[in-house]
Design an enzyme around this catalytic site. Structure first.
Site, PDB file in Angstrom:
ATOM      1  N   ASN A 106     151.814 -29.548 -24.937  1.00  0.00           N
ATOM      2  CA  ASN A 106     153.044 -28.482 -24.698  1.00  0.00           C
ATOM      3  C   ASN A 106     152.869 -29.406 -22.874  1.00  0.00           C
ATOM      4  O   ASN A 106     152.163 -29.509 -21.839  1.00  0.00           O
ATOM      5  CB  ASN A 106     152.338 -26.719 -24.016  1.00  0.00           C
ATOM      6  CG  ASN A 106     152.631 -26.389 -23.189  1.00  0.00           C
ATOM      7  OD1 ASN A 106     154.302 -26.904 -23.010  1.00  0.00           O
ATOM      8  ND2 ASN A 106     152.173 -25.336 -22.777  1.00  0.00           N
ATOM      9  N   TRP A 107     154.886 -29.765 -23.729  1.00  0.00           N
ATOM     10  CA  TRP A 107     154.890 -30.181 -22.612  1.00  0.00           C
ATOM     11  C   TRP A 107     155.886 -28.977 -20.640  1.00  0.00           C
ATOM     12  O   TRP A 107     156.094 -30.250 -19.502  1.00  0.00           O
ATOM     13  CB  TRP A 107     155.910 -31.430 -22.272  1.00  0.00           C
ATOM     14  CG  TRP A 107     155.963 -32.121 -22.752  1.00  0.00           C
ATOM     15  CD1 TRP A 107     154.874 -32.688 -23.057  1.00  0.00           C
ATOM     16  CD2 TRP A 107     156.842 -33.405 -23.600  1.00  0.00           C
ATOM     17  NE1 TRP A 107     154.954 -33.875 -24.140  1.00  0.00           N
ATOM     18  CE2 TRP A 107     155.662 -34.539 -24.225  1.00  0.00           C
ATOM     19  CE3 TRP A 107     158.612 -33.738 -24.106  1.00  0.00           C
ATOM     20  CZ2 TRP A 107     156.351 -35.579 -24.287  1.00  0.00           C
ATOM     21  CZ3 TRP A 107     158.280 -34.848 -24.914  1.00  0.00           C
ATOM     22  CH2 TRP A 107     157.350 -35.566 -25.424  1.00  0.00           C
ATOM     23  N   LYS A 108     155.620 -27.966 -21.200  1.00  0.00           N
ATOM     24  CA  LYS A 108     155.983 -26.948 -19.462  1.00  0.00           C
ATOM     25  C   LYS A 108     157.118 -27.390 -19.339  1.00  0.00           C
ATOM     26  O   LYS A 108     158.338 -28.470 -20.213  1.00  0.00           O
ATOM     27  CB  LYS A 108     155.221 -26.896 -19.055  1.00  0.00           C
ATOM     28  CG  LYS A 108     153.403 -26.782 -19.564  1.00  0.00           C
ATOM     29  CD  LYS A 108     152.695 -26.691 -18.479  1.00  0.00           C
ATOM     30  CE  LYS A 108     151.164 -26.340 -19.057  1.00  0.00           C
ATOM     31  NZ  LYS A 108     149.923 -25.416 -18.781  1.00  0.00           N
TER      32      LYS A 108
ATOM     33  N   HIS B  30     151.389 -18.062 -24.336  1.00  0.00           N
ATOM     34  CA  HIS B  30     150.809 -18.965 -23.314  1.00  0.00           C
ATOM     35  C   HIS B  30     150.786 -18.067 -21.459  1.00  0.00           C
ATOM     36  O   HIS B  30     151.799 -17.142 -21.671  1.00  0.00           O
ATOM     37  CB  HIS B  30     151.835 -20.222 -23.202  1.00  0.00           C
ATOM     38  CG  HIS B  30     151.424 -20.928 -22.276  1.00  0.00           C
ATOM     39  ND1 HIS B  30     150.999 -20.415 -20.986  1.00  0.00           N
ATOM     40  CD2 HIS B  30     150.147 -22.135 -22.711  1.00  0.00           C
ATOM     41  CE1 HIS B  30     150.339 -21.787 -20.763  1.00  0.00           C
ATOM     42  NE2 HIS B  30     149.886 -23.312 -21.645  1.00  0.00           N
TER      43      HIS B  30
ATOM     44  N   GLU C 189     150.622 -18.421 -19.346  1.00  0.00           N
ATOM     45  CA  GLU C 189     151.880 -18.454 -18.018  1.00  0.00           C
ATOM     46  C   GLU C 189     153.057 -17.617 -18.603  1.00  0.00           C
ATOM     47  O   GLU C 189     153.467 -16.549 -17.537  1.00  0.00           O
ATOM     48  CB  GLU C 189     152.296 -20.162 -17.967  1.00  0.00           C
ATOM     49  CG  GLU C 189     151.431 -21.108 -17.582  1.00  0.00           C
ATOM     50  CD  GLU C 189     151.302 -22.362 -17.444  1.00  0.00           C
ATOM     51  OE1 GLU C 189     152.774 -22.989 -18.104  1.00  0.00           O
ATOM     52  OE2 GLU C 189     150.823 -23.430 -17.258  1.00  0.00           O
TER      53      GLU C 189
ATOM     54  N   GLU D  82     142.726 -20.937 -25.022  1.00  0.00           N
ATOM     55  CA  GLU D  82     143.221 -20.892 -23.831  1.00  0.00           C
ATOM     56  C   GLU D  82     142.471 -20.466 -22.254  1.00  0.00           C
ATOM     57  O   GLU D  82     143.156 -19.267 -21.862  1.00  0.00           O
ATOM     58  CB  GLU D  82     144.509 -21.267 -23.049  1.00  0.00           C
ATOM     59  CG  GLU D  82     145.347 -22.589 -24.118  1.00  0.00           C
ATOM     60  CD  GLU D  82     146.590 -23.273 -23.977  1.00  0.00           C
ATOM     61  OE1 GLU D  82     146.148 -24.053 -24.036  1.00  0.00           O
ATOM     62  OE2 GLU D  82     146.860 -22.249 -23.282  1.00  0.00           O
TER      63      GLU D  82
ATOM     64  N   GLY E  47     144.810 -26.137 -16.904  1.00  0.00           N
ATOM     65  CA  GLY E  47     145.711 -27.346 -15.447  1.00  0.00           C
ATOM     66  C   GLY E  47     144.919 -27.378 -13.939  1.00  0.00           C
ATOM     67  O   GLY E  47     145.603 -27.617 -13.054  1.00  0.00           O
TER      68      GLY E  47
ATOM     69  N   SER F 176     142.536 -28.389 -19.254  1.00  0.00           N
ATOM     70  CA  SER F 176     142.162 -29.580 -19.111  1.00  0.00           C
ATOM     71  C   SER F 176     141.708 -30.665 -20.291  1.00  0.00           C
ATOM     72  O   SER F 176     140.691 -31.244 -19.858  1.00  0.00           O
ATOM     73  CB  SER F 176     141.510 -29.094 -18.097  1.00  0.00           C
ATOM     74  OG  SER F 176     141.567 -28.552 -16.852  1.00  0.00           O
TER      75      SER F 176
HETATM   76  C1  PEP Z   1     148.480 -25.964 -21.520  1.00  0.00           C
HETATM   77  O1  PEP Z   1     149.527 -26.130 -20.860  1.00  0.00           O
HETATM   78  O2  PEP Z   1     148.560 -25.243 -22.425  1.00  0.00           O
HETATM   79  C2  PEP Z   1     147.088 -26.201 -21.201  1.00  0.00           C
HETATM   80  C3  PEP Z   1     146.243 -25.974 -21.436  1.00  0.00           C
HETATM   81  O3  PEP Z   1     147.228 -27.209 -19.684  1.00  0.00           O
HETATM   82  P1  PEP Z   1     146.353 -28.461 -19.182  1.00  0.00           P
HETATM   83  O4  PEP Z   1     145.511 -29.095 -20.301  1.00  0.00           O
HETATM   84  O5  PEP Z   1     147.391 -29.148 -18.221  1.00  0.00           O
HETATM   85  O6  PEP Z   1     145.497 -27.695 -18.263  1.00  0.00           O
END
Ligand code: PEP
Length: 257
Positions: free
Chosen positions: A9-11, A97, A99, A169, A175, A215
């Protein structure tokens, strides 16, 4: 046997030049590789979906959107519809997600509307669920996950395990560099799988991939994939670097689950 999914997931990262460089860096090694049941997915920002599809067309990487509108079409400036994604030939989109839930006030009902819109347009949702640190500390993890599943999949029919993926998640692990241990993640994954069994069927629950996100990186992915109900990762930060993304695919290839 379930797929092992390595989904990046490049956000809101990477510009055109970065995207081209990433594709160049991974295309040659993936073009010649038999990935068996490992399924690589990449979710760039909207402007780069078509480019990624083109640049990676000789590989088995599937391109996913990071979101989609709950509306079918109309005067919704800035929104992108599921039908538009289908017209690009996309097969997957992330939905729910944390976010988007936190920063765009997306409730389970809104996530459900988006998910239905995706499914109506033949796009497989990667549905994200997860608890905050406060909820975990209050021992509410199971309650929150079940509420999210019941809300987002309320009266949603699944006909095949290909119809959906679920990503667990934990918000406190996204993050932050703080990963759930394999055991912590497995505990929730097994709650999700049991819920799928009771809500749908054993056959579907046995085949639907449940990904872990938070992460994940080359250093910890093997331990997570060793857990019986963890079928891959939804990966933010570590998926931005071509070498780390390839390394995680290679580790998945060696996973003997
Ligand atoms: C995500 O964006 O869904 C995610 C899990 O990010 P990260 O791996 O950076 O924690």
């Amino acid at each position: 046997m379930r797929k092992i999914v390595i989904a990046g997931n490049w956000k809101m990262y990477k510009d055109l030049e970065d995207v081209r460089a990433f594709c160049k860096a991974i295309a040659s090694s993936l073009e010649t590789k038999d990935l068996g049941r490992v399924l690589p997915i990449l979710a760039p920002a909207y402007p780069f979906l078509a480019l990624l599809q083109r640049e990676l067309s000789d590989t088995s990487v599937k391109v996913a959107a990071q979101d989609a509108s709950a509306h079918s079409e109309g005067a919704f400036t800035g929104e992108v519809s599921a039908a538009m994604l289908t017209s690009l030939g996309l097969e997957y989109a992330i939905v729910g997600h944390s976010e988007r839930r936190a920063m765009h006030n997306e409730s389970n009902e809104i996530v459900r509307e988006k998910l239905m819109m995706l499914m109506d347009n033949s796009i497989k949702p990667i549905l994200c669920v997860g608890e905050t640190l406060e909820q975990r500390d209050a021992d509410d993890t199971q309650k929150v996950i079940l509420e999210q599943l019941n809300g987002c999949l309320n009266n949603v029919s699944l006909y095949s395990a290909e119809d959906i993926m679920i990503a667990y998640e934990p918000v406190w692990a996204i993050g932050t560099g703080r990963t759930a241990t394999g055991e912590q993640a497995q505990e929730v994954h097994s709650i999700i799988r049991n819920w799928l069994t009771h809500t749908y069927s054993q056959a579907l629950a046995d085949e639907i991939p449940i990904l872990y996100g938070g992460s994940v990186k080359p250093d910890n992915i093997a331990g997570l994939l060793a857990m019986p109900d963890i079928d891959g990762g939804l990966i933010g930060g570590a998926s931005l670097k071509a070498d780390q993304y390839l390394e995680m695919i290679n580790i998945a290839l060696e996973s003997r689950k």
